[in-house]
Design a protein around this motif. Structure first.
Motif, PDB file in Angstrom:
ATOM      1  N   HIS A   1       9.594   1.130   8.440  1.00  0.00           N
ATOM      2  CA  HIS A   1       8.765   0.236   8.802  1.00  0.00           C
ATOM      3  C   HIS A   1       8.522  -0.701   7.293  1.00  0.00           C
ATOM      4  N   PRO A   2       8.879  -1.946   7.094  1.00  0.00           N
ATOM      5  CA  PRO A   2       8.747  -2.806   5.692  1.00  0.00           C
ATOM      6  C   PRO A   2       7.370  -2.459   5.342  1.00  0.00           C
ATOM      7  N   GLY A   3       6.586  -2.498   6.288  1.00  0.00           N
ATOM      8  CA  GLY A   3       5.002  -2.407   5.846  1.00  0.00           C
ATOM      9  C   GLY A   3       4.543  -1.240   4.932  1.00  0.00           C
ATOM     10  N   ASN A   4       5.561  -0.114   5.206  1.00  0.00           N
ATOM     11  CA  ASN A   4       5.096   1.150   4.518  1.00  0.00           C
ATOM     12  C   ASN A   4       5.667   1.073   3.114  1.00  0.00           C
ATOM     13  N   ILE A   5       6.840   0.272   2.964  1.00  0.00           N
ATOM     14  CA  ILE A   5       7.507   0.016   1.863  1.00  0.00           C
ATOM     15  C   ILE A   5       6.386  -0.653   0.845  1.00  0.00           C
TER      16      ILE A   5
ATOM     17  N   PRO B   1      14.912  -6.746   2.565  1.00  0.00           N
ATOM     18  CA  PRO B   1      13.566  -7.311   2.052  1.00  0.00           C
ATOM     19  C   PRO B   1      13.015  -7.721   3.581  1.00  0.00           C
ATOM     20  N   ASP B   2      11.721  -7.917   3.755  1.00  0.00           N
ATOM     21  CA  ASP B   2      10.860  -8.136   5.028  1.00  0.00           C
ATOM     22  C   ASP B   2       9.438  -8.871   4.628  1.00  0.00           C
ATOM     23  N   PRO B   3       9.055  -9.743   4.989  1.00  0.00           N
ATOM     24  CA  PRO B   3       7.744 -10.300   4.851  1.00  0.00           C
ATOM     25  C   PRO B   3       6.423  -9.483   4.954  1.00  0.00           C
ATOM     26  N   ASN B   4       6.843  -8.301   6.104  1.00  0.00           N
ATOM     27  CA  ASN B   4       5.858  -7.329   5.873  1.00  0.00           C
ATOM     28  C   ASN B   4       5.594  -6.330   4.952  1.00  0.00           C
ATOM     29  N   ALA B   5       6.685  -6.118   4.214  1.00  0.00           N
ATOM     30  CA  ALA B   5       6.446  -5.381   2.988  1.00  0.00           C
ATOM     31  C   ALA B   5       5.783  -6.286   2.039  1.00  0.00           C
ATOM     32  N   GLN B   6       6.140  -7.571   1.847  1.00  0.00           N
ATOM     33  CA  GLN B   6       5.474  -8.437   0.888  1.00  0.00           C
ATOM     34  C   GLN B   6       3.954  -8.324   1.235  1.00  0.00           C
ATOM     35  N   ALA B   7       3.626  -8.377   2.405  1.00  0.00           N
ATOM     36  CA  ALA B   7       2.157  -8.638   3.026  1.00  0.00           C
ATOM     37  C   ALA B   7       1.420  -7.179   2.388  1.00  0.00           C
ATOM     38  N   ARG B   8       1.849  -6.133   2.631  1.00  0.00           N
ATOM     39  CA  ARG B   8       1.320  -4.905   2.605  1.00  0.00           C
ATOM     40  C   ARG B   8       1.158  -4.869   1.133  1.00  0.00           C
TER      41      ARG B   8
ATOM     42  N   ASP C   1       3.564  -7.378  -5.901  1.00  0.00           N
ATOM     43  CA  ASP C   1       4.931  -7.813  -5.587  1.00  0.00           C
ATOM     44  C   ASP C   1       5.915  -7.596  -6.540  1.00  0.00           C
ATOM     45  N   ASP C   2       5.493  -7.427  -7.714  1.00  0.00           N
ATOM     46  CA  ASP C   2       6.370  -7.351  -8.924  1.00  0.00           C
ATOM     47  C   ASP C   2       7.123  -5.946  -8.961  1.00  0.00           C
ATOM     48  N   VAL C   3       6.347  -4.741  -8.237  1.00  0.00           N
ATOM     49  CA  VAL C   3       7.034  -3.326  -7.923  1.00  0.00           C
ATOM     50  C   VAL C   3       8.111  -3.585  -6.963  1.00  0.00           C
TER      51      VAL C   3
END
Ligand code: SAH
Length: 259
Positions: A14-18, A42-49, A54-56
């Motif tokens: 799950h990209p959200g977990n990343i 990459p995935d927008p869910n990763a970005q959102a969570r 974002d820098d990390v």
């Protein structure tokens, strides 16, 4: 401050977990994220969570295998929610943090990995055998598996706490009240004497202290007050209470009867 510590997430689905892991890391001062063969990234869910982390995420390195992720590491800690068949040195997150800091302190070339597994099946036995220590968060045995981001948070937090303690840095926010200097300054012996004289007088005025039978009341009260370090603001409050008590019973603060 933890530029020689990397968080390695293996095969995350799950990209959200990343994103959640990136946020947990940045909150605690960690910056280096390595993703081993993530399912969607990459995935927008990763970005959102990740919220502000974002820098990390942007700096995250994506590699194909765990071997690559840890090749140059001098210490590898693998996290696991379950007991595995082969006994292995197991530590809790606090002990893990202490081992990480020990190595960072003594070894200039230290490179340390904290490895986290898949959401559904964790790390394989083979992967865990590449780690010198297994870190187990002592969770409820009947429901032992934490969300991946939460597990990263626990380890990152322990690392930060251990670091702050070793540096002698505060781990608590100062309460706003301490910005008022009077709250920091203890009452002096003279203040206390004046208070005890006033207190004794009021206790006699209200009939609680009988001068003929003092029953060690004042020494006992001195001992009680001595157990807490009274500051100047508190001293003023206590004196104010005595003065108001005297007014209420019709005695002037000087000790004279008003009526
Ligand atoms: N069913 C899997 C759970 C995976 S949870 C298993 O039994 O291993 C996803 C990841 O979060 C795990 O691989 C581990 O890295 C971390 N994790 C979750 N709970 C943990 C715990 N109690 N102690 C240590 N790591 C934990």
């Amino acid at each position: 401050m933890f530029d020689r510590v990397r968080v390695v997430l293996v095969n995350t689905s799950h990209p959200g977990n990343i994103g959640g892991a990136a946020r947990a890391m940045k909150n605690m001062g960690l910056t280096r994220l390595v993703l081993v063969d993530p399912e969607r990234y990459p995935d927008p869910n990763a970005q959102a969570r990740a919220s502000g982390a974002d820098d990390v995420l942007a700096g995250a390195q994506v590699v194909a295998t765990l071997e690559e992720a840890i090749a140059d590491c001098t210490l590898v800690m693998g996290t696991s929610a379950r007991d595995r068949r082969i006994p292995w040195p197991v530590v809790d997150p606090r002990e893990a943090a202490s081992k990480v800091l020990d190595q960072l302190e003594v070894l200039d070339s230290a490179e340390i990995a904290l490895v986290f597994g898949r959401e559904d099946s964790g790390l394989t036995s083979e992967e865990l055998q590449r780690c010198q220590f297994h870190v187990h968060i002592p969770s409820n045995p009947e429901f032992s598996s934490l969300n991946l981001g939460a597990a990263v948070q626990v380890l990152a937090y322990e690392l930060r706490m251990a670091y702050l303690q070793r540096q002698g840095q505060p781990t608590k926010m100062h309460k706003l009240e301490t910005t008022n200097r009077q709250n920091e300054i203890p009452a002096t012996a003279e203040d206390l004497e004046r208070y005890f004289t006033h207190l004794e007088q009021v206790l006699m005025e209200i009939g609680f202290l009988d001068p003929a039978k003092p029953r060690q009341l004042m020494p006992r009260l001195r001992r009680l007050y001595g157990r807490v370090q009274i500051n100047q603001v508190e001293m003023n409050i206590l004196r104010g209470i005595l003065t108001e008590t005297q007014k209420a019973i019709g005695v002037q603060a000087s000790g004279e009867r008003r009526r």
